[in-house]
Design a protein around this motif. Structure first.
Motif, mmCIF file in Angstrom:
data_model
loop_
_atom_site.group_PDB
_atom_site.id
_atom_site.type_symbol
_atom_site.label_atom_id
_atom_site.label_comp_id
_atom_site.label_asym_id
_atom_site.label_seq_id
_atom_site.Cartn_x
_atom_site.Cartn_y
_atom_site.Cartn_z
ATOM 1 N N GLU A 153 0.814 -1.204 0.000
ATOM 2 C CA GLU A 153 0.000 0.000 0.000
ATOM 3 C C GLU A 153 0.851 1.258 0.000
ATOM 4 O OE1 GLU A 153 -2.067 -0.580 3.535
ATOM 5 O OE2 GLU A 153 -3.235 -2.306 2.823
ATOM 6 N N SER A 154 2.158 1.073 -0.361
ATOM 7 C CA SER A 154 3.051 2.215 -0.340
ATOM 8 C C SER A 154 2.520 3.322 -1.231
ATOM 9 C CB SER A 154 4.436 1.788 -0.826
ATOM 10 O OG SER A 154 4.954 0.795 0.028
ATOM 11 N N GLU A 155 2.730 4.530 -0.742
ATOM 12 C CA GLU A 155 2.191 5.675 -1.457
ATOM 13 C C GLU A 155 3.298 6.661 -1.759
ATOM 14 O OE1 GLU A 155 -0.739 7.250 1.063
ATOM 15 O OE2 GLU A 155 -1.976 5.438 1.077
ATOM 16 N N ALA A 156 3.163 7.386 -2.813
ATOM 17 C CA ALA A 156 4.116 8.445 -3.134
ATOM 18 C C ALA A 156 3.758 9.688 -2.350
ATOM 19 C CB ALA A 156 4.064 8.735 -4.634
ATOM 20 N N HIS A 157 4.778 10.316 -1.753
ATOM 21 C CA HIS A 157 4.548 11.523 -0.963
ATOM 22 C C HIS A 157 5.432 12.627 -1.473
ATOM 23 C CE1 HIS A 157 1.862 10.274 2.330
ATOM 24 N NE2 HIS A 157 2.238 9.078 1.921
ATOM 25 N N TRP B 14 2.258 5.551 7.023
ATOM 26 C CA TRP B 14 2.640 5.482 8.437
ATOM 27 C C TRP B 14 4.148 5.536 8.664
ATOM 28 C CZ3 TRP B 14 5.583 1.164 8.292
ATOM 29 C CH2 TRP B 14 5.229 0.160 7.381
ATOM 30 N N LEU B 15 4.950 5.501 7.588
ATOM 31 C CA LEU B 15 6.409 5.576 7.731
ATOM 32 C C LEU B 15 6.864 7.026 7.580
ATOM 33 C CD1 LEU B 15 9.129 4.126 8.036
ATOM 34 C CD2 LEU B 15 9.188 3.874 5.536
ATOM 35 N N ALA B 16 7.435 7.550 8.657
ATOM 36 C CA ALA B 16 7.915 8.935 8.614
ATOM 37 C C ALA B 16 9.019 9.064 7.568
ATOM 38 C CB ALA B 16 8.444 9.350 9.981
ATOM 39 N N HIS B 17 9.026 10.205 6.909
ATOM 40 C CA HIS B 17 9.928 10.348 5.761
ATOM 41 C C HIS B 17 11.389 10.379 6.148
ATOM 42 C CE1 HIS B 17 10.714 14.570 6.766
ATOM 43 N NE2 HIS B 17 9.440 14.674 7.030
ATOM 44 N N ASP C 122 14.294 5.209 6.943
ATOM 45 C CA ASP C 122 14.445 4.444 5.712
ATOM 46 C C ASP C 122 13.566 3.199 5.703
ATOM 47 O OD1 ASP C 122 16.307 6.261 4.758
ATOM 48 O OD2 ASP C 122 17.990 5.211 5.707
ATOM 49 N N THR C 123 13.446 2.563 6.868
ATOM 50 C CA THR C 123 12.691 1.306 6.938
ATOM 51 C C THR C 123 11.745 1.343 8.122
ATOM 52 O OG1 THR C 123 14.339 0.255 8.366
ATOM 53 C CG2 THR C 123 14.645 0.046 5.963
ATOM 54 N N PRO C 124 10.688 0.523 8.113
ATOM 55 C CA PRO C 124 9.787 0.435 9.282
ATOM 56 C C PRO C 124 10.514 -0.032 10.530
ATOM 57 C CG PRO C 124 8.778 -0.557 7.342
ATOM 58 C CD PRO C 124 10.197 -0.268 6.970
ATOM 59 N N GLU C 125 11.505 -0.920 10.346
ATOM 60 C CA GLU C 125 12.226 -1.408 11.525
ATOM 61 C C GLU C 125 13.029 -0.292 12.181
ATOM 62 O OE1 GLU C 125 15.023 -4.544 10.782
ATOM 63 O OE2 GLU C 125 14.580 -5.427 12.737
ATOM 64 N N GLN C 126 13.616 0.553 11.365
ATOM 65 C CA GLN C 126 14.368 1.690 11.917
ATOM 66 C C GLN C 126 13.440 2.619 12.684
ATOM 67 O OE1 GLN C 126 15.834 4.670 9.125
ATOM 68 N NE2 GLN C 126 17.809 4.704 10.187
#
Length: 419
Positions: free
Chosen positions: A10-14, A26-29, A32-36
Motif C-alpha cells: 500500500e506504499s504511497e508516493a509523498h 505510516w512511515l515517517a519520511h 528508511d525502513t519500518p524497523e528503523q
C-alpha cells in the motif's frame, strides 16, 4: 517484536513534502525502513520510562526515610487505609495489563475489532481504578485524614459536619463544604465528560456519521465504568464503615505496641503512682525563727550579705514550694520518654497521609495521562491505522501502562499492607 523490512504494497508516493521516494503513509519520511522507525520509537519510550522511574524513586526514598524514623506511626496510620479497596484496584490494574498486552498482539495480527475491544477494556479498567480511588479519597477527606496542617481527625467524632469543621477546627465555610461533599466534586468532571460523550454519540447517530459513532460508543462504556468503580467502592466502604471502630482500635493497638517498645507500659506508671502515694508526707512550712535562727541573727548585720542572701533564698524557696511537693524518697520519673505517644496526633499521622496522598496522587495523574493517550490510540484503532508492519504506538503505550501498573504493585504493600 520488531517490524519487518518489507514495505506494504500500500506504499504511497509523498512528493508533496519534497521527497522523491515512495513509502507508506505510516512511515515517517526521515526513516528508511519500518524497523528503523520502530527501534527509534522503542529507544525513546525506554528513555522516557527511565525518567519516570527516577521520578518515582525520589518519592520512594522519602517514604523509606520517614518510615525509618517513625515506623510505629506508619504502621498505626496505615490501619485507616482500606485494604479491600487497594486490593480491588490492584486486581483491576493487573487485568488492564493483560488487556493491554493482548491489544499489542491484536495490532500485530491485524485483528482490528479485537484491538478496539482490548483498548476499550484497558480504558474501562483505568476508569474503575479512578472510581474506587475517588471513594477512598472522599472518605478520608471527610474524616480529616489529611496531610500536616489540615489533619483534623477526631476519634470521638470521625465524621464531623460542615458546621463543626467551621466552629471546632477553624476551616472556612467553603472548605468545610468541600470536605464534607468532596465525593460530588470529584465525580462532577467525569459526569460532564459522560454527558458530553453521550451527546456526541447521539448527534453522530442522527447525522449517520459512522466513524464518529464508532468512536463515541466505546467511550460511553468507558465513562460509565468510572461510576461502576464508584459504586463498587461505596459497597466496600459501606461494609468497612461499620468496622471503623476496628480501625480505631487497631490504631490504638499500634500506639500501645509502640509504648511497650519504649518501656512505658500503663502498669509501670500505675505502680509508680502507688509508690509515690505510699511515701508521700505532708509538706512542712519553712520557719526561719525555728530552723535557721543562727542564720537570721547573722543576717541582721548589714555586713553579712552572704547570710542575708541565704535567708532570702530560703524564704523564696519556701514560697515557691508552698504547694504540694514530692516526698524525698519517692520514685518519680518525669522523663519525656514516659510521655504517651499516639499515632493520631496531627503532626505525626499527617506526615503519613501527606506521603500517601503525594504518592497515590502522582500515580493517579499518570493514570489520567494514560487514559488520554489510550483514547487517542482507540480512535486510531477504529480507523485501522495499525497493521503487522506498523504497531509501534500500541507497543509504546503498552510499555508505559505496564510501568504504571508496576508502580502501583509497589505502592499497595508499602502503604496498605504495612501491618
Amino acid at each position: 517484536m520488531a517490524t519487518t523490512d518489507t514495505l506494504s504494497p500500500e506504499s504511497e508516493a509523498h512528493d508533496d513534502h519534497g521527497h522523491d521516494h515512495d513509502h507508506p503513509a505510516w512511515l515517517a519520511h526521515h526513516f528508511d525502513t519500518p524497523e528503523q522507525q520502530f527501534d527509534s520509537g522503542k529507544l525513546g519510550i525506554w528513555l522516557f520510562l527511565t525518567t519516570e522511574i527516577l521520578f518515582f524513586s525520589g518519592m520512594f526514598c522519602a517514604y523509606a526515610m520517614f518510615r525509618m524514623l517513625r515506623p510505629e506511626i506508619f504502621e498505626g496510620s496505615s490501619q485507616f487505609l482500606d485494604t479491600k479497596l487497594g486490593a480491588i484496584n490492584t486486581g483491576v490494574l493487573l487485568f488492564s495489563s493483560l488487556t493491554m498486552a493482548w491489544a499489542v498482539r491484536c495490532a500485530q495480527t491485524e485483528e482490528h475489532k479485537k484491538l478496539v475491544v482490548m483498548i476499550a477494556s484497558t480504558l474501562s479498567c483505568a476508569m474503575v481504578f479512578l472510581g474506587v480511588k475517588t471513594i477512598e479519597y472522599s472518605h478520608k477527606w471527610g474524616m480529616g485524614l489529611l496531610p500536616p496542617g489540615t489533619y483534623f481527625y477526631d476519634e470521638s467524632n470521625p465524621h464531623p459536619t460542615a458546621e463543626q469543621l467551621v466552629s471546632q477546627h477553624g476551616f472556612t465555610e467553603n472548605t468545610a463544604y468541600f470536605l464534607t461533599h468532596s465525593l460530588y466534586f470529584l465525580c462532577a468532571p467525569f459526569l460532564l465528560v459522560l454527558i458530553g460523550v453521550v451527546i456526541w454519540a447521539i448527534i453522530a447517530k442522527v447525522k449517520k456519521n459512522e466513524f464518529q459513532f464508532a468512536c463515541a460508543k466505546p467511550l460511553v462504556v468507558v465513562c460509565l465504568s468510572f461510576f461502576g468503580g464508584v459504586g463498587l467502592g461505596m459497597i466496600l466502604t459501606g461494609s468497612e464503615e461499620h468496622g471503623s471502630g476496628e480501625h480505631i482500635a487497631a490504631a490504638h493497638e499500634g500506639a500501645e505496641h509502640s509504648h511497650i517498645e519504649h518501656g512505658a507500659t500503663a502498669a509501670d506508671e500505675h505502680d509508680n503512682a502507688v509508690d509515690v502515694a505510699a511515701t508521700y508526707t505532708e509538706p512542712t512550712t519553712f520557719d526561719a525563727s525555728r530552723d535557721d535562727a543562727a542564720v537570721e541573727l547573722l543576717a541582721e548585720s548589714d555586713l553579712n550579705t552572704g547570710a542575708q542572701a541565704m535567708l532570702a533564698a530560703k524564704e523564696q524557696q519556701a514560697t515557691l514550694a508552698s504547694g504540694k511537693v514530692v516526698a524525698p524518697d519517692a520514685k518519680v520519673d518525669m522523663g519525656i520518654h514516659r510521655i504517651e505517644r499516639s499515632v493520631e496526633t496531627k503532626r505525626q499521622a499527617g506526615v503519613f497521609f501527606g506521603i500517601y496522598y503525594c504518592m497515590t496522587g502522582v500515580h493517579a495523574i499518570h493514570i489520567l495521562g494514560g487514559i488520554g493517550v489510550l483514547v487517542w490510540l482507540l480512535v486510531r484503532a477504529i480507523r485501522k491505522d495499525f497493521n503487522r508492519q506498523y504497531f509501534g504506538p500500541v507497543d509504546y503505550i503498552g510499555l508505559y501502562w505496564h510501568l504504571v501498573d508496576l508502580i502501583w504493585i509497589y505502592l499497595f504493600p508499602l502503604l496498605y499492607l504495612i501491618r
